[in-house]
Design a protein around this motif. Structure first.
Motif, PDB file in Angstrom:
ATOM      1  N   SER A 241       0.852  -1.189   0.000  1.00 51.99           N
ATOM      2  CA  SER A 241       0.000   0.000   0.000  1.00 51.99           C
ATOM      3  C   SER A 241       0.886   1.238   0.000  1.00 51.99           C
ATOM      4  O   SER A 241       1.978   1.235   0.599  1.00 51.99           O
ATOM      5  N   GLU A 242       0.427   2.274  -0.676  1.00 55.00           N
ATOM      6  CA  GLU A 242       1.206   3.511  -0.741  1.00 55.00           C
ATOM      7  C   GLU A 242       0.884   4.407   0.452  1.00 55.00           C
ATOM      8  O   GLU A 242      -0.286   4.718   0.711  1.00 55.00           O
ATOM      9  N   GLU A 243       1.911   4.793   1.185  1.00 53.29           N
ATOM     10  CA  GLU A 243       1.754   5.724   2.296  1.00 53.29           C
ATOM     11  C   GLU A 243       2.276   7.088   1.875  1.00 53.29           C
ATOM     12  O   GLU A 243       3.417   7.210   1.419  1.00 53.29           O
ATOM     13  N   LEU A 244       1.431   8.106   2.016  1.00 57.22           N
ATOM     14  CA  LEU A 244       1.778   9.454   1.577  1.00 57.22           C
ATOM     15  C   LEU A 244       2.092  10.345   2.768  1.00 57.22           C
ATOM     16  O   LEU A 244       1.479  10.207   3.840  1.00 57.22           O
ATOM     17  N   PRO A 245       3.040  11.277   2.615  1.00 48.32           N
ATOM     18  CA  PRO A 245       3.375  12.192   3.715  1.00 48.32           C
ATOM     19  C   PRO A 245       2.236  13.182   3.974  1.00 48.32           C
ATOM     20  O   PRO A 245       1.430  13.457   3.083  1.00 48.32           O
ATOM     21  N   GLU A 246       2.165  13.677   5.192  1.00 47.20           N
ATOM     22  CA  GLU A 246       1.153  14.690   5.511  1.00 47.20           C
ATOM     23  C   GLU A 246       1.473  15.999   4.799  1.00 47.20           C
ATOM     24  O   GLU A 246       2.641  16.346   4.608  1.00 47.20           O
ATOM     25  N   LEU A 247       0.402  16.701   4.433  1.00 49.12           N
ATOM     26  CA  LEU A 247       0.580  18.006   3.787  1.00 49.12           C
ATOM     27  C   LEU A 247       0.710  19.072   4.864  1.00 49.12           C
ATOM     28  O   LEU A 247      -0.281  19.545   5.440  1.00 49.12           O
ATOM     29  N   ASN A 248       1.951  19.429   5.147  1.00 49.10           N
ATOM     30  CA  ASN A 248       2.231  20.444   6.157  1.00 49.10           C
ATOM     31  C   ASN A 248       3.514  21.176   5.789  1.00 49.10           C
ATOM     32  O   ASN A 248       4.093  20.950   4.719  1.00 49.10           O
ATOM     33  N   ASP A 249       3.972  22.042   6.677  1.00 46.93           N
ATOM     34  CA  ASP A 249       5.178  22.818   6.387  1.00 46.93           C
ATOM     35  C   ASP A 249       6.405  21.924   6.235  1.00 46.93           C
ATOM     36  O   ASP A 249       7.302  22.217   5.438  1.00 46.93           O
ATOM     37  N   ASP A 250       6.445  20.835   7.004  1.00 56.07           N
ATOM     38  CA  ASP A 250       7.580  19.907   6.899  1.00 56.07           C
ATOM     39  C   ASP A 250       7.661  19.307   5.492  1.00 56.07           C
ATOM     40  O   ASP A 250       8.752  19.168   4.915  1.00 56.07           O
ATOM     41  N   PHE A 251       6.498  18.958   4.951  1.00 55.40           N
ATOM     42  CA  PHE A 251       6.481  18.418   3.584  1.00 55.40           C
ATOM     43  C   PHE A 251       6.952  19.464   2.588  1.00 55.40           C
ATOM     44  O   PHE A 251       7.711  19.160   1.664  1.00 55.40           O
ATOM     45  N   ALA A 252       6.491  20.708   2.741  1.00 57.47           N
ATOM     46  CA  ALA A 252       6.888  21.783   1.832  1.00 57.47           C
ATOM     47  C   ALA A 252       8.401  21.953   1.824  1.00 57.47           C
ATOM     48  O   ALA A 252       9.016  22.153   0.772  1.00 57.47           O
ATOM     49  N   GLN A 253       9.022  21.860   3.005  1.00 56.54           N
ATOM     50  CA  GLN A 253      10.481  22.019   3.121  1.00 56.54           C
ATOM     51  C   GLN A 253      11.218  20.842   2.486  1.00 56.54           C
ATOM     52  O   GLN A 253      12.288  21.009   1.906  1.00 56.54           O
ATOM     53  N   GLU A 254      10.621  19.635   2.586  1.00 52.09           N
ATOM     54  CA  GLU A 254      11.259  18.449   2.009  1.00 52.09           C
ATOM     55  C   GLU A 254      11.106  18.409   0.486  1.00 52.09           C
ATOM     56  O   GLU A 254      12.023  18.016  -0.225  1.00 52.09           O
ATOM     57  N   ALA A 255       9.952  18.858  -0.012  1.00 57.52           N
ATOM     58  CA  ALA A 255       9.642  18.707  -1.425  1.00 57.52           C
ATOM     59  C   ALA A 255       9.983  19.928  -2.270  1.00 57.52           C
ATOM     60  O   ALA A 255       9.903  19.861  -3.497  1.00 57.52           O
ATOM     61  N   SER A 256      10.351  21.051  -1.635  1.00 52.02           N
ATOM     62  CA  SER A 256      10.601  22.279  -2.392  1.00 52.02           C
ATOM     63  C   SER A 256      11.565  23.180  -1.648  1.00 52.02           C
ATOM     64  O   SER A 256      12.087  22.812  -0.581  1.00 52.02           O
ATOM     65  N   GLU A 257      11.788  24.385  -2.224  1.00 50.48           N
ATOM     66  CA  GLU A 257      12.664  25.357  -1.564  1.00 50.48           C
ATOM     67  C   GLU A 257      11.885  26.282  -0.635  1.00 50.48           C
ATOM     68  O   GLU A 257      12.451  27.220  -0.067  1.00 50.48           O
ATOM     69  N   PHE A 258      10.598  26.013  -0.448  1.00 50.97           N
ATOM     70  CA  PHE A 258       9.763  26.887   0.379  1.00 50.97           C
ATOM     71  C   PHE A 258       9.685  26.386   1.818  1.00 50.97           C
ATOM     72  O   PHE A 258       9.808  25.190   2.087  1.00 50.97           O
TER      73      PHE A 258
END
Length: 461
Positions: A241-258
């Motif tokens: 099963s695919e587990e997705l990260p929570e959509l929060n500021d931590d995700f934004a920092q991991e996935a982008s420069e924001f």
């Protein structure tokens, strides 16, 4: 030169060309000179044999044959130009009369049967207004892109339960026809519900756990038995099963420069808006072509259409004869649109008096070579040697004609506001992002031929 034209079909003509003796004589003289360079005749140096001697020693028939081979293609092209006929395919040539001696007054006469572009009366472009839908970015568009980004950072985790839609199953497959195994695959990862494999596999897998297997009937999509019905056995090795990260500021920092999720969303919205501008330009192009075709009855050349449909089917199935009715219907619809668009754009290029430079053609070919990862110079030489340079010139002319035509009309959105498409109709826009099927097929054929030549070369010691 006398030319008579007989229309066999709306898109097929028969030209009968009768060549005056004075016009054919230079070809006879050129043939004598060419033959004189290749033969040894006692008493004369190579290349300096009088024409009468060539006629006597080699025979006027050989001279005339050489002259006809050179004259007919050139005179055929002149006849097309004089009668303003635009060929869509290679002609069927039939040489009917040829002089049998230097004193024979019989005139060279040949017949050319060829499929042609029909006469197309395009509308006046000045003052023409074309409406294009006004795009807008919704929260749903942003959320969809954000979800795609989120999935890129997802992880697969093994689960001890039956497979369900959205799960990833590792499977083994065996296809049999009349109890004989015709294909098998092991360790294939498949997402349930994606519809990217055999028909019926989603229903077969749903509810199976690791270690379980089942069978189902399906139509094979490739290989020697493409299109045939087979019994397929599928075994599930594991379910994840695919587990997705929570959509929060931590995700934004991991996935982008924001630093924050709000900043990431704002950037995604900007990307969506930029893409919609490009999409609107594409919609404007499609609306433009549709507008100038509106109300036109454009017959299609049957032979050209048949060849293009066959090529289209070869792109979707290994054996066009085994294509399904749906595949044939889709291929015909695609080709019909392609042909109409091509003919209308050719007519538009003439209407706009488009001129194509050698540099533009080479740039166009270089861009195709880049798509295939090939050396541009070598690719261009191969195109020239294969006699396909004319198609490239035509393709560039179509692109330039479309740009010129789009610049001549006014585009407005649904609210009546004029659209500024200058960013998309500049010099860079003259190189279409999506090449036509014909150009892409020709490029692929040349690329394959060059690759085959490389494979056949002996390895360096």
């Amino acid at each position: 030169m006398k030319i008579s034209v007989r229309n066999l079909e709306p898109t097929k003509v028969k030209l009968t060309v009768t060549v005056d003796t004075e016009e054919f004589n230079p070809y006879l003289d050129a043939a004598r000179k060419e033959i004189g360079k290749q033969v040894n005749i006692p008493g004369f140096r190579k290349g300096h044999v009088p024409g009468k001697i060539i006629d006597q020693r080699i025979g006027f028939g050989a001279v005339a044959s050489e002259a006809v081979n050179a004259a007919v293609p050139e005179l055929y092209s002149k006849a097309l130009e004089e009668k303003q006929i635009h060929p869509m395919a290679q002609p069927e040539l039939d040489v009917q009369e040829v002089p049998t001696s230097a004193k024979d007054e019989t005139k060279l006469k040949f017949v050319a049967t060829v499929e042609r572009r029909p006469d197309i009366e395009l509308p006046e472009l000045n003052g023409l207004e074309i409406e294009v839908a006004k795009p807008s970015v919704s929260d749903e568009d942003v959320d969809k892109r954000l979800e795609n980004l989120r999935q890129r950072f997802g992880t697969l985790v093994g689960v001890d339960r039956p497979a369900a839609k959205g799960d990833f199953a590792n499977i083994d497959l065996t296809a049999t026809i009349n109890d004989e195994a015709v294909d098998s695959q092991e360790g294939v990862s498949y997402e349930l519900g994606s519809g990217t494999m055999l028909d019926g596999i989603d229903e077969a897998l749903e509810g199976l756990s690791a270690g379980e297997e089942t069978t189902f009937e399906s139509t094979l999509q490739g290989g020697d038995h493409e299109g045939e019905q087979a019994l397929v056995k599928v075994k599930v090795n594991s379910v994840k099963s695919e587990e997705l990260p929570e959509l929060n500021d931590d995700f934004a920092q991991e996935a982008s420069e924001f630093d924050t999720l709000d900043e990431l969303k704002a950037d995604i919205r900007k990307q969506c808006e930029s893409d919609l501008e490009a999409r609107q330009a594409t919609d404007a192009r499609d609306a433009f072509i549709a507008k100038i075709q509106d109300g036109l009855d454009i017959p299609l050349p049957k032979g050209v259409k048949a060849e293009m449909v066959e090529q289209q089917l070869k792109n979707v199935t290994a054996d066009p004869d085994k294509a399904t009715d749906e595949q044939k219907k889709e291929a015909e619809e695609t080709v019909e649109k392609e042909l109409r668009d091509q003919m209308v754009l050719d007519a538009l290029a003439e209407k706009m008096d488009v001129k194509v430079s050698q540099n533009e053609v080479f740039q166009f070919l270089a861009s195709i070579a880049q798509q295939y990862g090939m050396d541009p110079n070598r690719f261009i030489q191969a195109i020239i040697q294969n006699g396909q340079i004319g198609s490239a010139v035509q393709e560039v002319g179509r692109s330039k004609g479309m740009v010129a035509g789009m610049k001549a009309v006014t585009f407005k959105d649904t609210e009546g506001n004029a659209l500024d498409l200058s960013k998309f109709l500049g010099e860079a826009a003259e190189e279409e992002e999506e090449q036509s099927v014909e150009a892409a097929s020709a490029a692929a054929a040349v690329a394959d031929e060059i690759a085959k030549q490389d494979d056949e070369k002996p390895a360096a010691e």
